[in-house]
Design an enzyme around this catalytic site. Structure first.
Site, PDB file in Angstrom:
ATOM      1  N   TYR A   1     -12.686  -7.750   3.653  1.00 44.67           N
ATOM      2  CA  TYR A   1     -11.329  -6.939   3.899  1.00 44.67           C
ATOM      3  C   TYR A   1     -10.376  -7.992   4.419  1.00 44.67           C
ATOM      4  CZ  TYR A   1      -8.657  -2.536   4.855  1.00 44.67           C
ATOM      5  OH  TYR A   1      -7.772  -1.737   5.111  1.00 44.67           O
TER       6      TYR A   1
ATOM      7  N   LYS B   1      -4.353  -3.730   9.427  1.00 43.39           N
ATOM      8  CA  LYS B   1      -4.736  -2.386   9.995  1.00 43.39           C
ATOM      9  C   LYS B   1      -4.896  -2.476  11.637  1.00 43.39           C
ATOM     10  CE  LYS B   1      -5.012  -0.294   5.929  1.00 43.39           C
ATOM     11  NZ  LYS B   1      -3.914   0.755   5.508  1.00 43.39           N
TER      12      LYS B   1
HETATM   13  P1  NAD Z   1      -3.468   3.825  -3.863  1.00 44.06           P
HETATM   14  O1  NAD Z   1      -3.706   2.623  -4.361  1.00 44.06           O
HETATM   15  O2  NAD Z   1      -3.496   5.028  -4.510  1.00 44.06           O
HETATM   16  O3  NAD Z   1      -2.328   3.818  -2.526  1.00 44.06           O
HETATM   17  C1  NAD Z   1      -1.600   2.600  -2.280  1.00 44.06           C
HETATM   18  C2  NAD Z   1      -0.080   2.712  -2.219  1.00 44.06           C
HETATM   19  O4  NAD Z   1       0.344   1.586  -1.767  1.00 44.06           O
HETATM   20  C3  NAD Z   1       0.256   2.869  -3.795  1.00 44.06           C
HETATM   21  O5  NAD Z   1       0.754   4.089  -4.289  1.00 44.06           O
HETATM   22  C4  NAD Z   1       1.088   1.731  -4.048  1.00 44.06           C
HETATM   23  O6  NAD Z   1       2.082   1.893  -4.950  1.00 44.06           O
HETATM   24  C5  NAD Z   1       1.774   1.541  -2.479  1.00 44.06           C
HETATM   25  N1  NAD Z   1       2.314   0.426  -2.464  1.00 44.06           N
HETATM   26  C6  NAD Z   1       2.003  -0.809  -2.192  1.00 44.06           C
HETATM   27  N2  NAD Z   1       3.013  -1.914  -1.979  1.00 44.06           N
HETATM   28  C7  NAD Z   1       3.931  -1.059  -1.557  1.00 44.06           C
HETATM   29  C8  NAD Z   1       5.391  -1.379  -1.374  1.00 44.06           C
HETATM   30  N3  NAD Z   1       5.864  -2.680  -1.302  1.00 44.06           N
HETATM   31  N4  NAD Z   1       6.151  -0.352  -1.072  1.00 44.06           N
HETATM   32  C9  NAD Z   1       5.662   0.887  -1.202  1.00 44.06           C
HETATM   33  N5  NAD Z   1       4.607   1.243  -1.596  1.00 44.06           N
HETATM   34  C10 NAD Z   1       3.669   0.270  -2.003  1.00 44.06           C
HETATM   35  O7  NAD Z   1      -4.718   3.554  -2.833  1.00 44.06           O
HETATM   36  P2  NAD Z   1      -5.181   4.539  -1.496  1.00 44.06           P
HETATM   37  O8  NAD Z   1      -6.731   4.133  -1.171  1.00 44.06           O
HETATM   38  O9  NAD Z   1      -4.997   5.754  -1.418  1.00 44.06           O
HETATM   39  O10 NAD Z   1      -4.553   3.568  -0.282  1.00 44.06           O
HETATM   40  C11 NAD Z   1      -3.634   4.572   0.587  1.00 44.06           C
HETATM   41  C12 NAD Z   1      -3.807   4.220   2.144  1.00 44.06           C
HETATM   42  O11 NAD Z   1      -5.081   4.378   2.494  1.00 44.06           O
HETATM   43  C13 NAD Z   1      -3.560   2.769   2.435  1.00 44.06           C
HETATM   44  O12 NAD Z   1      -2.864   2.422   3.503  1.00 44.06           O
HETATM   45  C14 NAD Z   1      -5.309   2.001   2.252  1.00 44.06           C
HETATM   46  O13 NAD Z   1      -5.034   0.979   3.152  1.00 44.06           O
HETATM   47  C15 NAD Z   1      -5.579   3.375   2.995  1.00 44.06           C
HETATM   48  N6  NAD Z   1      -7.109   3.559   3.011  1.00 44.06           N
HETATM   49  C16 NAD Z   1      -7.781   3.519   1.878  1.00 44.06           C
HETATM   50  C17 NAD Z   1      -9.353   3.648   1.973  1.00 44.06           C
HETATM   51  C18 NAD Z   1     -10.088   3.489   0.571  1.00 44.06           C
HETATM   52  O14 NAD Z   1     -11.287   3.613   0.731  1.00 44.06           O
HETATM   53  N7  NAD Z   1      -9.457   3.767  -0.554  1.00 44.06           N
HETATM   54  C19 NAD Z   1      -9.867   3.887   3.134  1.00 44.06           C
HETATM   55  C20 NAD Z   1      -9.244   3.786   4.300  1.00 44.06           C
HETATM   56  C21 NAD Z   1      -7.859   3.702   4.242  1.00 44.06           C
HETATM   57  C1  IMJ Z   2     -10.454  -3.594   0.345  1.00 43.09           C
HETATM   58  C2  IMJ Z   2     -10.729  -5.116   0.332  1.00 43.09           C
HETATM   59  C3  IMJ Z   2     -11.918  -5.403   0.691  1.00 43.09           C
HETATM   60  C4  IMJ Z   2     -13.065  -4.397   1.074  1.00 43.09           C
HETATM   61  C5  IMJ Z   2     -12.668  -3.034   1.268  1.00 43.09           C
HETATM   62  C6  IMJ Z   2     -11.529  -2.602   0.763  1.00 43.09           C
HETATM   63  N1  IMJ Z   2     -13.337  -1.962   1.338  1.00 43.09           N
HETATM   64  C7  IMJ Z   2     -12.631  -0.731   1.318  1.00 43.09           C
HETATM   65  C8  IMJ Z   2     -11.325  -1.354   0.883  1.00 43.09           C
HETATM   66  C9  IMJ Z   2     -14.758  -1.986   1.790  1.00 43.09           C
HETATM   67  C10 IMJ Z   2     -13.086   0.441   1.481  1.00 43.09           C
HETATM   68  C11 IMJ Z   2     -10.081  -0.278   0.497  1.00 43.09           C
HETATM   69  N2  IMJ Z   2      -9.160  -0.207   1.712  1.00 43.09           N
HETATM   70  C12 IMJ Z   2      -9.662   0.258   2.762  1.00 43.09           C
HETATM   71  C13 IMJ Z   2      -7.954  -0.666   1.606  1.00 43.09           C
HETATM   72  O1  IMJ Z   2      -7.170  -0.654   2.543  1.00 43.09           O
HETATM   73  C14 IMJ Z   2      -7.318  -1.579   0.287  1.00 43.09           C
HETATM   74  C15 IMJ Z   2      -6.572  -2.326   0.426  1.00 43.09           C
HETATM   75  C16 IMJ Z   2      -5.885  -3.153  -0.607  1.00 43.09           C
HETATM   76  C17 IMJ Z   2      -6.414  -3.430  -1.937  1.00 43.09           C
HETATM   77  C18 IMJ Z   2      -6.069  -4.161  -2.922  1.00 43.09           C
HETATM   78  C19 IMJ Z   2      -6.688  -4.450  -4.288  1.00 43.09           C
HETATM   79  C20 IMJ Z   2      -5.889  -4.853  -5.166  1.00 43.09           C
HETATM   80  C21 IMJ Z   2      -4.648  -5.764  -4.715  1.00 43.09           C
HETATM   81  N3  IMJ Z   2      -4.312  -5.911  -3.499  1.00 43.09           N
HETATM   82  C22 IMJ Z   2      -4.955  -4.935  -2.635  1.00 43.09           C
HETATM   83  N4  IMJ Z   2      -4.341  -4.679  -1.315  1.00 43.09           N
HETATM   84  C23 IMJ Z   2      -4.852  -4.064  -0.255  1.00 43.09           C
HETATM   85  O2  IMJ Z   2      -4.161  -6.670  -5.439  1.00 43.09           O
END
Ligand code: NAD
Ligand code: IMJ
Length: 264
Positions: free
Chosen positions: A164, A171
């Site tokens: 991460y 974060k």
């Molecule tokens: P997602 O890929 O569906 O959403 C991420 C969004 O960020 C996308 O819509 C993308 O277009 C947008 N984005 C990236 N760069 C941008 C920019 N410059 N301007 C505007 N938008 C931009 O994935 P998600 O998992 O739904 O992520 C949403 C949030 O949830 C993120 O903050 C992520 O860190 C957080 N999150 C995700 C997880 C997980 O496991 N998926 C867990 C905890 C928190």
């Molecule tokens: C992301 C990276 C490494 C470990 C991770 C994650 N784990 C989880 C996530 C364990 C749950 C997803 N997460 C919480 C995120 O916030 C992801 C952010 C993200 C993911 C990508 C993938 C593609 C890319 N850039 C990204 N930037 C942020 O090119």
């Protein structure tokens, strides 16, 4: 008997909100949008880059009375134009959901100490600073409304999660921003909170090494013995946006099946 999680379905009738971060149906932002729209809220969806325009427009059509606008959060003018357009269309704003994160893929693997300065800056600009930028833009529209701002975080802000890396640092900055912003805007009656969600298979989780085994490990260790869904995060978002959380600001609510509080 299972309880109806949504006992007052039109709780947010007449209210408006903006959702940043819908990319597709799996997006956590879409789970939030569904919960808010089902409660009667009128929504503005924003998307980053033309590539996402048609997909997000199509999804927004599932939510009555919604609008769809471009907003790459790294572009100051796009933020300004988006909030100006929301002001014209809605006449004000009751809520903002920030569900955006980005780091370069190469920064999400290997040793954290190899993070480049550029990679560090980009991750912080998109994933942390953007909350402050959009909060500032939303403030004039939240005047005299009990506004609520919600962002999405991850346990990597608090603990070391393999790979991460710089996202964890971003974060941590995001969660600290929630506290400082909450202090700033509290006197205006506006609240700011974060949801720290458990891992969910979205676009942002695609290509992450061993994601299946991460999901399995978390499920096994969580008190609820399962992973959470974007719909569950959406319902927590509904709580934080709506009146039932009116006494809560500056906090991070874990929606992770209880995983965060376990010792081993
Ligand atoms: P997602 O890929 O569906 O959403 C991420 C969004 O960020 C996308 O819509 C993308 O277009 C947008 N984005 C990236 N760069 C941008 C920019 N410059 N301007 C505007 N938008 C931009 O994935 P998600 O998992 O739904 O992520 C949403 C949030 O949830 C993120 O903050 C992520 O860190 C957080 N999150 C995700 C997880 C997980 O496991 N998926 C867990 C905890 C928190
Ligand atoms: C992301 C990276 C490494 C470990 C991770 C994650 N784990 C989880 C996530 C364990 C749950 C997803 N997460 C919480 C995120 O916030 C992801 C952010 C993200 C993911 C990508 C993938 C593609 C890319 N850039 C990204 N930037 C942020 O090119």
């Amino acid at each position: 008997m299972t309880q109806d999680p949504n006992p007052n379905p039109r709780l947010l009738e007449g209210k408006t909100g903006v959702i940043l971060g819908v990319a597709n149906k799996r997006s956590i932002a879409w789970g939030c949008a569904r919960s808010l729209a089902d409660a009667g809220m009128r929504l503005a969806f924003t998307y980053a880059g033309e590539r996402l325009e048609s997909a997000v427009k199509k999804l927004s059509e599932e939510c009555e009375g919604s609008i769809c606008l471009p907003c790459d959060v790294t572009k100051k003018e796009e933020i300004e134009d988006t909030f100006a357009a929301i002001g014209e269309e809605f006449g004000g704003l009751d809520s903002l959901v920030h569900a955006i994160a980005y780091a370069k893929r190469e920064e999400l693997q290997g040793d954290f100490f190899n993070t480049s300065k550029e990679g560090y800056m980009i991750a912080h600009e998109v994933s942390a600073y953007s909350l402050t930028a959009v909060t500032r833009a939303a403030l004039p529209l939240m005047e005299d409304r009990e506004g609520s701002i919600v962002t999405l975080s991850y346990i990597g802000a608090e603990r070391v999660v393999p790979n991460y890396n710089v996202m964890g640092i971003a974060k941590a900055a995001l969660e600290a921003s929630v506290r400082y912003l909450a202090n700033d805007v509290g006197p205006r009656g506006i609240r700011v909170n974060a949801i720290s969600a458990g891992p969910i298979r979205t676009l942002s989780a695609a290509g992450i090494r061993d994601f299946n085994s991460i999901l399995d490990q978390i499920a096994e260790k969580s008190p609820l013995r399962r992973n959470v869904t974007a719909e569950e995060v959406g319902d927590a978002c509904l709580f934080l946006v709506g009146p039932h959380s009116r006494g809560i600001t500056g906090t991070t609510l874990h929606v992770d099946g209880g995983y965060h509080m376990m010792g081993v």
